[in-house]
Design a protein around this motif. Sequence first.
Motif, short mmCIF file in Angstrom:
data_model
loop_
_atom_site.label_atom_id
_atom_site.label_comp_id
_atom_site.label_asym_id
_atom_site.label_seq_id
_atom_site.Cartn_x
_atom_site.Cartn_y
_atom_site.Cartn_z
N TYR A 196 -5.90 5.62 3.73
CA TYR A 196 -5.56 6.37 2.51
C TYR A 196 -6.84 6.95 1.91
O TYR A 196 -7.37 6.46 0.91
N ALA A 205 0.82 -1.22 0.00
CA ALA A 205 0.00 0.00 0.00
C ALA A 205 0.85 1.26 0.00
O ALA A 205 0.48 2.28 -0.60
N SER A 215 0.71 -1.38 -6.68
CA SER A 215 -0.09 -1.69 -5.50
C SER A 215 -1.44 -2.27 -5.91
O SER A 215 -1.88 -3.30 -5.38
N LYS A 216 -2.09 -1.62 -6.86
CA LYS A 216 -3.41 -2.09 -7.30
C LYS A 216 -3.32 -3.46 -7.97
O LYS A 216 -4.20 -4.30 -7.81
N HIS A 222 1.68 2.97 -3.30
CA HIS A 222 0.64 3.91 -3.73
C HIS A 222 0.71 4.17 -5.23
O HIS A 222 0.70 5.31 -5.70
N ILE A 276 -5.13 -0.15 3.65
CA ILE A 276 -5.53 1.01 2.84
C ILE A 276 -6.58 1.90 3.50
O ILE A 276 -6.89 2.97 2.97
N TYR A 317 -7.33 4.62 -3.52
CA TYR A 317 -7.79 3.25 -3.29
C TYR A 317 -9.31 3.16 -3.15
O TYR A 317 -9.84 2.17 -2.63
N PHE A 336 -3.12 -6.02 -5.20
CA PHE A 336 -4.40 -6.15 -4.52
C PHE A 336 -5.41 -6.91 -5.37
O PHE A 336 -6.20 -7.70 -4.86
N TYR A 373 -11.26 -0.05 -4.22
CA TYR A 373 -11.12 -1.20 -3.31
C TYR A 373 -11.88 -0.97 -2.01
O TYR A 373 -12.50 -1.90 -1.48
#
Length: 423
Positions: free
Chosen positions: A289, A251, A258-259, A254, A286, A294, A262, A297
């Motif tokens: 954030y 995370a 990261s995505k 960023h 997350i 994010y 995930f 998510y």
Amino acid sequence: MRKAIFLAFLFISCTNVSSKKKEDILQKLRSSKHYEASFIGAAAFESELYKAADELAGLCSDRELLKLLKDESPVVRCYASNFIADRNIKADWYGILLKEAEDYSELSFQSGCIISNVYAGDIILEDLFNKKLTEPEQKKLKLELVKKQSKLNFANSILLSQDMSDELYAATRDWALTGNANAIFSLAKYKKDEDLQLIDSLKDKDIDLFFKACQYNTRESLKPFLEEYMRSIMPKEHFYTEWKSFYKLVAVYHDDFSKKIFRLAFFDKVTYNIREYHLEFIYDAIKDYLDGFYDDYLKILWTKHNLVDKEIIDYFLLTDKEFALEGLKTTLLNSNEYFFDTETLDYIIKAAYKNKIDLTEYFARAIKEDSVTTLEIYMKNMDCVQAGNKTIVDAVKARLENESNRYVTGPLTKYLEDVSTEK
């Protein structure tokens, strides 16, 4: 004259009785290999050993109690520190605690139903460090503990803390060069390139500490390793605590990487039975954030997996109110999933009411279906629906027809009585 002799005799007699009493208690404490808190056991009953130590402390002067810190028994020394903590005794506390920091006598410690093996030095420092030392003395003693590479858990807590200084760094690095994992981790907060090789050695020593250390200094060069690690844990049939640190590190990047990581947690290749742990760890990574990055998510985790808190609810009510209102409704339809998070459920009900969502059908469903814990939250918020509403009354009556749990029937029956009285 006779009166004076009598008083002197009485004083000597009382002193002898007191001395014998103290010695008897000391022998009891010295014969024990256990150090007990005031309450022990699952039922939290009062410890007889602690009561004896408390009585001894009441019989001792400050000077006598201070002397007990040097007793042959670690149990006695620990109880002495416990009762010294709240007494205003003048002494060279830095010198005393510097010596106590080398007390590696082992003993069993019980508090409540938890029993653990500890060093006497840890107990004594826990009791006296903050209460007897000035801030400069505390910093000085912490540095000495690291320099001496102390075995105490107290020393490890220093390494794992945010304490930083040039002197502490030098002492920590010396310790890290011996291979101590906590010391190596502690170097990470200084963000020095010359320590990266040492930090990388944590992969084989303690992968959890490695992930935590790398959060201080993310590197592009780590991404292939992190993706490989992610793919290696996807088919695992048991979860591991270091996953929490892993996802937090991901995370911190960023970015699209990261995505990408995930997204893999939602794939079918992730063992279904433990997917919830992956998602809980991602949520934990997350949830703070709240900058939009994010959001996709956070929305999925809320509406599909019941992972949300009041900060996230408030955030979406401000940034995407349409989604937030639908999220509130979805939660209310699925409120029994908040069995262990009733505080959030309570906030959701209040937020829905504040935003003028008609809660009648949601309350009726919960009254008929929810477990005692979440039902209690609805009953506490009955002012969010119209008093005596037929839909609500019918739901209460329907639940009472087949319900035997008095923690459910009690509030429901009282509700009907209150409604009847109001009419």
